[in-house]
Write an enzyme that holds these catalytic residues in place. Sequence first.
Site, PDB file in Angstrom:
ATOM      1  N   HIS A 174      55.884  52.499  35.285  1.00  0.00           N
ATOM      2  CA  HIS A 174      54.380  53.033  35.538  1.00  0.00           C
ATOM      3  C   HIS A 174      54.146  54.166  34.477  1.00  0.00           C
ATOM      4  O   HIS A 174      53.058  54.067  33.801  1.00  0.00           O
ATOM      5  CB  HIS A 174      54.218  53.423  37.072  1.00  0.00           C
ATOM      6  CG  HIS A 174      54.499  52.425  38.041  1.00  0.00           C
ATOM      7  ND1 HIS A 174      54.200  50.988  37.801  1.00  0.00           N
ATOM      8  CD2 HIS A 174      54.834  52.499  39.305  1.00  0.00           C
ATOM      9  CE1 HIS A 174      54.632  50.328  38.696  1.00  0.00           C
ATOM     10  NE2 HIS A 174      54.991  51.177  40.045  1.00  0.00           N
ATOM     11  N   GLU A 231      31.236  39.517  33.872  1.00  0.00           N
ATOM     12  CA  GLU A 231      32.507  39.434  34.337  1.00  0.00           C
ATOM     13  C   GLU A 231      32.813  38.164  35.233  1.00  0.00           C
ATOM     14  O   GLU A 231      34.101  37.877  35.060  1.00  0.00           O
ATOM     15  CB  GLU A 231      32.747  40.571  35.102  1.00  0.00           C
ATOM     16  CG  GLU A 231      32.202  42.046  34.595  1.00  0.00           C
ATOM     17  CD  GLU A 231      32.310  43.243  35.535  1.00  0.00           C
ATOM     18  OE1 GLU A 231      33.202  43.903  35.218  1.00  0.00           O
ATOM     19  OE2 GLU A 231      31.433  43.434  36.219  1.00  0.00           O
ATOM     20  N   ASP A 238      37.606  42.021  33.220  1.00  0.00           N
ATOM     21  CA  ASP A 238      37.486  41.168  34.573  1.00  0.00           C
ATOM     22  C   ASP A 238      37.331  39.673  34.310  1.00  0.00           C
ATOM     23  O   ASP A 238      37.903  38.674  34.976  1.00  0.00           O
ATOM     24  CB  ASP A 238      36.372  41.419  35.516  1.00  0.00           C
ATOM     25  CG  ASP A 238      36.945  42.753  36.465  1.00  0.00           C
ATOM     26  OD1 ASP A 238      37.854  42.669  37.010  1.00  0.00           O
ATOM     27  OD2 ASP A 238      36.249  43.740  36.394  1.00  0.00           O
ATOM     28  N   CYS A 244      32.299  45.132  26.666  1.00  0.00           N
ATOM     29  CA  CYS A 244      32.765  46.641  26.972  1.00  0.00           C
ATOM     30  C   CYS A 244      33.948  46.607  27.518  1.00  0.00           C
ATOM     31  O   CYS A 244      34.537  47.375  28.078  1.00  0.00           O
ATOM     32  CB  CYS A 244      31.893  47.263  27.645  1.00  0.00           C
ATOM     33  SG  CYS A 244      31.329  46.594  29.282  1.00  0.00           S
TER      34      CYS A 244
HETATM   35  C1  PEP Z   1      35.525  44.980  32.323  1.00  0.00           C
HETATM   36  O1  PEP Z   1      35.749  44.261  33.443  1.00  0.00           O
HETATM   37  O2  PEP Z   1      35.816  44.442  31.444  1.00  0.00           O
HETATM   38  C2  PEP Z   1      34.980  46.299  32.464  1.00  0.00           C
HETATM   39  C3  PEP Z   1      34.728  46.872  31.276  1.00  0.00           C
HETATM   40  O3  PEP Z   1      34.654  46.896  33.772  1.00  0.00           O
HETATM   41  P1  PEP Z   1      36.057  47.632  34.602  1.00  0.00           P
HETATM   42  O4  PEP Z   1      37.156  47.568  33.589  1.00  0.00           O
HETATM   43  O5  PEP Z   1      35.441  48.988  34.932  1.00  0.00           O
HETATM   44  O6  PEP Z   1      36.208  46.746  35.691  1.00  0.00           O
HETATM   45 MG    MG Z   2      34.909  44.918  35.333  1.00  0.00          MG
END
Ligand code: PEP
Ligand code: MG
Length: 828
Positions: free
Chosen positions: A452, A691, A715, A761
């Site tokens: 970890h 996502e 996600d 993102c």
């Molecule tokens: C994603 O799912 O790519 C994202 C940017 O959201 P999070 O990592 O906050 O779930």
């Molecule tokens: Mg996400």
Amino acid sequence: MTVGRANTGIVVVSHSVDLALAAVALAEEMLHGGEVGIEVAAGLQDGTFGTDAVRIADAIGRADRGAGVVVLMDLGSAVLSAELALDLMDDDARSHVLLCPAPLVEGLVVAAVTAASGAPPVEVAAEAIAALAGKRSQLDTPAPVAERSTSDGEVAAFTVRNRHGLHARPAALLVQAVRGLDAAVSLRNRSTGAAPVSAASLSAVATLGALTGHEIEVTASGAEARRAIDAVLALAADGFGENIDTAPARPAADPPPHAPGASPAAGGVTAVAVSPGVVVGPARPLGRRTIVIPDTPADEPADELRTLLDAVAEAGEEIRRLRARTAAELGEAEAAVFDAHLLLLDDPGLLDGARARIRAGEAAAPAWVAAIDAVEGAFADLPDSYQRARAADVAAVGMQVLGALTGDGDSAVEPGLDGVLIAPDLTPAQAAGLDPNRTLAVVLAAGSPTSHAAILVRARGIPLVVGAGERVLAVPPGAPVAVDGGTGEVVVDPGADVRIEFTRRATRLLARRDAAAEHANDPALTRDGVHVLVCANIGSPEQAEDAVAAGADGAGLVRTEFCFLDRDSAPDVDEQEAAYREIAEAMAGRRTTLRTLDVGGDKPLAYLPRPAEANPFLGVRGLRLALARPELLADQLLAIVRVAHDHPVDLMFPMVSTLDELFAARRALAAAVAADGRGEPAGLRVGIMVEVPAAALKAAAFAPHVDFLSIGTNDLTQYALAAERGNDALTALADPFDPGLLRLVAETGAVAGDDLLVAVCGEFAADERATGLLIGLGVRELSVAPTAVGIVKAAVRRVDAAAAAEPARRALTAPDAATVRALLRDTT
Ligand code: PEP
Ligand code: MG
């Protein structure tokens, strides 16, 4: 609760407050005015499910009005906690208490009625135990006697097929599966002949040394023995949730010193490369953390035990805080590493060892140290390196509790000179607290690339090598050390030639980074002049400043969870407005994309207790939770609307699957605008995160209703490949270069246009190898960690957007991720 004269008192112990209160209400209905003192000890302090020995002991104290107390419990660890509660009491108080194995609901009703008649505890308990008789005779089922007494135990066996054997994650699943059942379950490793261990203890199960191919015997007794056996066998058949069919064969033994990932260093030490980066800097050795155990005589066992439980609770709170901070700063996947620590804290295997010693007259601190040493030693003796590495988790948890016990609770690495941190190993808490500006690199004598701590150091962008051997611990403070985190080379006191070589490597790397930083504030235009926005993902107002300093064109994702985590109640509108305003002001006119709350099954909030979900990542999270708690969403939207009147704000909804969800969210926004009373903010733009694979495939349907789509590849990858994020056994599978995932990105990118921005993102946006590919698929905004902004802008400038479309198109029909990577290498 009705408080009465000195009848037998009753305590209801349950994992759930709701369940306990409802059972009490039902029992009180039956009393018809009769009076009984019924106390409830249910749930944990933070509002989650669980049972707590200290609370139970307190409830028993309140219920005992001189006539004694009968304790009724729901299941699993409720019984353990109740037993522990008795240990917390003095002999006299304990002698008035009976732990009663009756069924909770039927037992409570009968116990309450019997107690109201003035019966003593023994009679109350006996009546409660017989409480199922009516139901049994009506359903014509045999008497319960046979269930426990005739069961010598059901026996079954399974063969371990997991690549790393029964390591922490599968072991945790197994423990969770049997803990809630009314059965005593033990496991024995037939292949090694080791003695049986309790299946309810994570530490005990992990010390079975169960490697792939080993045969494990499961023995269960008790009312739910069959269910327990079935649950364990079902988990084993399923590979304990790991991809056993495609997992590469496990190496026969530990990697040899010069195996891939470990490289020799001329005149230096051999180490395993974990996190890239080249530095030459002064050594900053960190000795083993020593906590002095006070040599004071032990108090009464009950007092010592209470002290220990308080320390365990304090350590648990610290770990939860750290988890929340890591989730906000680095993401949920990294934060999940603290879950194993929380499970260990709740492990009867650890606590029982200490408890036995305290009963024998030891003080809490030495008893805890001895118990931890025993469990840690058992892990350290295991033949498998992966399982051996889990000893570090036990040690980390042990230190945290010891710190709380002795008041020496600060687990942070003490600040010293900037330089190369050399340590035996790091706890996750220490790794999470490292400052990348001061720690040039980390060299660990022990450690494992999958620990970890390693994950957290890497996530902070600090070069890291592990397994450098005990010799490195002898390096004196200030001695020069050359480290290449990309090759694993560590050279202590390097000669001139080595220094020159490492300095050259570092200079090359820095030159690239500097060049990127120099132009970080300029717009990122591709070679053929296409403007690609490079924004920052942030999780706090401080990070907004980092983003601007790094040259970000905006905040492409503000994880507003930072406002909601690590507190006892939801922030109100004013508090949220202030936090969002602080970020928008720091962004100084650049767009700020505020994502509405993305918590839920996998990221529970203490003040929003939810039923447990079998698959939290597929559960009520993100927008689903917000729509289920409209008051929460209404407050957040009102705060965002207020800020959007003064700053350029994008509003983004997470985890959207259907148009109806988007429409419902938009209705909530319209209500917030109406509540604010100033009309819709002029610059407010609305978008969704893509996502969920279904949302990607329906991008064209969403397009007319949004201003932007932002692909959350973290996600989207886990859902597209059905590979849970954060599950290190699935790292290879959860590959964003997989053509299946790329097709979802392409579907989304295809709807991009002048009025519709498509962004990425997720972490994938920061991968320089993917920059051309994403641009070729229509993406025009990349939102990355602030530290990656300059590098990604530089990568954009190397791309020809028109030419990038062709390899991107070919990537979609490639057979696998490796082919995509090769194709991109050949075409850029
Ligand atoms: C994603 O799912 O790519 C994202 C940017 O959201 P999070 O990592 O906050 O779930
Ligand atoms: Mg996400």
